[in-house]
Design a protein around this motif. Structure first.
Motif, PDB file in Angstrom:
ATOM      1  N   LYS A 297       0.834  -1.207   0.000  1.00 31.69           N
ATOM      2  CA  LYS A 297       0.000   0.000   0.000  1.00 31.69           C
ATOM      3  C   LYS A 297       0.866   1.254   0.000  1.00 31.69           C
ATOM      4  N   ASP A 298       1.968   1.198   0.742  1.00 33.54           N
ATOM      5  CA  ASP A 298       2.879   2.341   0.785  1.00 33.54           C
ATOM      6  C   ASP A 298       3.472   2.606  -0.597  1.00 33.54           C
ATOM      7  N   ILE A 299       3.902   1.543  -1.282  1.00 34.42           N
ATOM      8  CA  ILE A 299       4.481   1.703  -2.617  1.00 34.42           C
ATOM      9  C   ILE A 299       3.411   2.113  -3.620  1.00 34.42           C
ATOM     10  N   GLN A 300       2.214   1.540  -3.480  1.00 31.88           N
ATOM     11  CA  GLN A 300       1.136   1.857  -4.422  1.00 31.88           C
ATOM     12  C   GLN A 300       0.726   3.325  -4.365  1.00 31.88           C
ATOM     13  N   SER A 301       0.926   3.966  -3.227  1.00 28.00           N
ATOM     14  CA  SER A 301       0.525   5.370  -3.084  1.00 28.00           C
ATOM     15  C   SER A 301       1.511   6.340  -3.724  1.00 28.00           C
ATOM     16  N   LEU A 302       2.674   5.849  -4.158  1.00 31.26           N
ATOM     17  CA  LEU A 302       3.714   6.745  -4.662  1.00 31.26           C
ATOM     18  C   LEU A 302       3.282   7.566  -5.873  1.00 31.26           C
ATOM     19  N   PRO A 303       2.626   6.978  -6.895  1.00 30.02           N
ATOM     20  CA  PRO A 303       2.210   7.816  -8.035  1.00 30.02           C
ATOM     21  C   PRO A 303       1.256   8.932  -7.627  1.00 30.02           C
ATOM     22  N   ARG A 304       0.361   8.637  -6.700  1.00 28.68           N
ATOM     23  CA  ARG A 304      -0.613   9.651  -6.282  1.00 28.68           C
ATOM     24  C   ARG A 304       0.061  10.783  -5.511  1.00 28.68           C
ATOM     25  N   ASN A 305       1.155  10.470  -4.802  1.00 25.11           N
ATOM     26  CA  ASN A 305       1.835  11.474  -3.986  1.00 25.11           C
ATOM     27  C   ASN A 305       3.099  12.023  -4.643  1.00 25.11           C
ATOM     28  N   ALA A 306       3.324  11.676  -5.914  1.00 22.61           N
ATOM     29  CA  ALA A 306       4.574  12.063  -6.574  1.00 22.61           C
ATOM     30  C   ALA A 306       4.723  13.577  -6.667  1.00 22.61           C
ATOM     31  N   ALA A 307       3.655  14.270  -7.027  1.00 21.80           N
ATOM     32  CA  ALA A 307       3.731  15.729  -7.173  1.00 21.80           C
ATOM     33  C   ALA A 307       4.045  16.389  -5.839  1.00 21.80           C
ATOM     34  N   LEU A 308       3.433  15.879  -4.766  1.00 26.95           N
ATOM     35  CA  LEU A 308       3.681  16.438  -3.439  1.00 26.95           C
ATOM     36  C   LEU A 308       5.125  16.202  -3.009  1.00 26.95           C
ATOM     37  N   ARG A 309       5.672  15.036  -3.341  1.00 28.03           N
ATOM     38  CA  ARG A 309       7.067  14.732  -3.012  1.00 28.03           C
ATOM     39  C   ARG A 309       8.011  15.681  -3.740  1.00 28.03           C
ATOM     40  N   LYS A 310       7.756  15.924  -5.035  1.00 26.78           N
ATOM     41  CA  LYS A 310       8.615  16.833  -5.802  1.00 26.78           C
ATOM     42  C   LYS A 310       8.528  18.253  -5.253  1.00 26.78           C
ATOM     43  N   LEU A 311       7.335  18.641  -4.841  1.00 26.88           N
ATOM     44  CA  LEU A 311       7.151  19.958  -4.238  1.00 26.88           C
ATOM     45  C   LEU A 311       7.939  20.070  -2.937  1.00 26.88           C
ATOM     46  N   ASN A 312       7.853  19.029  -2.120  1.00 18.26           N
ATOM     47  CA  ASN A 312       8.572  19.005  -0.847  1.00 18.26           C
ATOM     48  C   ASN A 312      10.082  19.060  -1.057  1.00 18.26           C
ATOM     49  N   ASP A 313      10.577  18.300  -2.052  1.00 19.89           N
ATOM     50  CA  ASP A 313      12.009  18.286  -2.330  1.00 19.89           C
ATOM     51  C   ASP A 313      12.494  19.639  -2.837  1.00 19.89           C
ATOM     52  N   LEU A 314      11.656  20.327  -3.623  1.00 19.74           N
ATOM     53  CA  LEU A 314      12.044  21.645  -4.113  1.00 19.74           C
ATOM     54  C   LEU A 314      12.132  22.651  -2.962  1.00 19.74           C
TER      55      LEU A 314
END
Length: 565
Positions: A297-314
């Protein structure tokens, strides 16, 4: 200190604020039209607002290369890290349920390369030197690590549904003992740090029989500092030890990690045996199944949260770039104009900790935003301080405005994109069942049993299976899935495997099993348990299946279709 230098300040000083406010307001009315997607917004903000600051203060020479378009557009990536023989490559094989080009599995250090397992129209391998010149891939900046690294970097591409949504990075097994003293020819920890900045999830794998954390592994984990939110830990091969031992191993692992990962929260650890083989000691089967599903479930959620992760990294990158600008400008300010430059440089490097403290006080910056003191001192040794730039408030104001206003607007867009794609999850492979049955791919002994026989291969054991069948309270000649499950779980096979066997056995897809379907299910369980098969042919030995014959044995028959698809 002028007000314009305050970090986080979004406006100019009061004098002239009216004109500044009007111009910014006019700009903001136009900008929403420019950002059609979050990825596009991030790309524009980086190139227009953050990149000028990074270039002016030589950020890329100290910390991380400049980001490219592919970094904003690429699929989520999962980085696997662990000592040799902890099951990293097998873990990937388990997820995608398919061999991939360049895959080698063994108890010795077999994977000596970084392998990016990615989606492609055909199976093949792209070598590292070709990979880093491809603008469509997010690996161009790895060119800086030289041929010693590029010769051990490749992309394994293949058409697989799991890889439609994510990419997986397999890494060389981390060495221990005398072996870790052998030079790799490139900065292994620095490469992992480069990947850590760009991936969405970092999975540290440990072997339940081999918990020692070598010096190299310890160095690697420390290199992942500031990315603790991405880290998950997998205690693999846990089916090989008894429950009491497993409790002690888990405690020892947490103790070891606590000494290296200096965070107040406890890192998330998933316990299990991540491959498709029967459990050696099945006592903790339910625990392992629950842990596997949580990890999936944690891995499956990655595409849905990808934009938020990129925003956080920026945001993290912008905060580091601001601190870096203050450090470089402070060093420049302290340097003499003519004489004594070299001695002053040594003095400043040695007293860098005091400069950190001064910047922290003057600009109200958190100590956690500063780069590693030791690493910064090492990098400064080789730099020409005369080329450093003085503080340029306009560049810092632009980044502050980005953090205070533009990022907030993108946060709203992130939520809107997530709401429009609620079902965007990783599919295929181990995540939702196999395409080719529970035994993998190809053709093997056991699965091919009875090919040349006129009679159905399951028929010889059917009387035994019938005895069990009629004890399960059949109604109208069929038993329910719940009753069938009670019998099937006695095999101690993982639920993922049993689920796939059920799909094959329930020929008419009515959620019930008649005596022939039940016999077929038991036969498949038997073949799997006896280990007589590691591969699965396209419905050969089921050619005489009575259930299949009832439904029509042609190309469109359910049994044949399950195996061919």
């Amino acid at each position: 200190m002028s007000q314009v230098e305050q970090p986080g300040t979004a406006t100019s000083p009061v004098s002239g604020s009216m004109f500044s406010w009007v111009s910014k307001d006019a700009r903001r009315k136009k900008e929403p039209e420019l950002f059609q997607t979050v990825a596009e917004g991030l790309r524009q903000l980086y190139s227009q607002k953050l990149l000028p600051l990074e270039e002016h203060y030589r950020f890329h020479e100290f910390h991380s290369p400049a980001l490219e378009d592919a970094d904003f557009d690429n699929k989520p990536m999962v980085l696997l890290v662990g000592q040799y023989s902890t099951g990293k490559t097998t873990f990937i094989r388990h997820l995608i349920e398919q061999d991939f080009p360049g895959m080698r599995i063994g108890p010795e250090p077999t994977t000596d390369s970084f392998i990016a397992v990615m989606h492609g129209p055909t199976e093949g391998v792209v070598p590292g030197n070709a990979l880093v010149v491809d603008p469509r891939r997010p690996f161009r900046k790895l060119n800086a690590f030289g041929n010693a690294f590029l010769n051990r970097f490749m992309c394994a591409q293949l058409p697989n549904p799991v890889l439609d949504s994510i990419s997986i990075i397999d890494t060389p097994g981390i060495l221990s003992g005398e072996k870790q003293r052998i030079s790799r020819g490139y900065d292994f920890a620095a490469v992992l740090e480069w990947f850590a900045e760009r991936v969405d999830r970092i999975i540290l794998l440990f072997d339940a029989h081999k918990l020692d954390i070598s010096d190299e592994f310890s160095e690697v984990i420390k290199a992942l500092k500031n990315h603790e939110d991405k880290i998950r830990v997998v205690l693999n091969k846990a089916d090989q030890i008894e429950t009491q031992q497993l409790m002690r191993v888990y405690g020892a692992l947490m103790w070891s990690l606590g000494k290296i990962i200096n965070t107040p929260e406890v890192v998330r650890v998933y316990i299990g045996s991540f491959w498709s083989h029967p459990l050696l000691i099945p006592d903790n089967r339910k625990l392992f199944e629950a842990e596997e599903q949580d990890l999936f479930k944690d891995i499956q959620s990655l595409p849905r949260n990808a934009a938020l992760r990129k925003l956080n990294d920026l945001i993290k990158r912008a905060r580091l770039a601001k601190v870096h600008a203050y450090i470089i400008s402070s060093l420049k300010k302290e340097m003499p104009n003519v004489f004594g430059k070299e001695s002053k440089k040594k003095e400043l490097v040695n007293n860098l900790g005091e400069i950190y403290a001064k910047i922290e006080r003057e600009h109200q910056i958190s100590a956690g935003d500063f780069p590693s003191l030791r690493k910064m001192q090492e990098l400064l040794q080789t730099q020409d301080f005369s080329k450093f730039q003085v503080l340029k408030p306009k560049l810092l104001d632009t980044v502050d405005d980005m953090l205070a206003n533009d990022i907030a607007r993108l946060m709203v867009m992130v939520r809107q994109e997530e709401s429009l794609m609620p079902s965007q999850v990783v599919k295929g492979g181990a995540f939702d069942g196999t395409m080719n049955g529970p035994f993998g791919h190809g053709y093997g002994e056991g699965a091919g049993e009875g090919i040349d026989d006129i009679e159905w291969v399951v028929g010889k054991d059917k009387p035994t299976y019938d005895e069990i069948f009629y004890t399960l309270s059949p109604v109208n000649g069929k038993i329910t899935g719940a009753n069938a499950k009670k019998e099937m779980v006695k095999s101690k096979l993982p639920n993922t495997v049993l689920g796939k066997i059920w799909k094959l056995a329930d020929v008419d897809k009515d959620g019930l099993l008649d005596d022939e379907e039940f016999a077929l299910a038991n036969h498949l369980i038997k073949v799997k348990l006896e280990g007589r098969v590691t591969t699965w042919p396209p419905c050969v030995q089921l050619s005489q299946c009575p259930a299949r014959q009832r439904l029509g044995g042609g190309e469109g028959s359910p049994v044949l279709k399950v195996h061919k698809d």
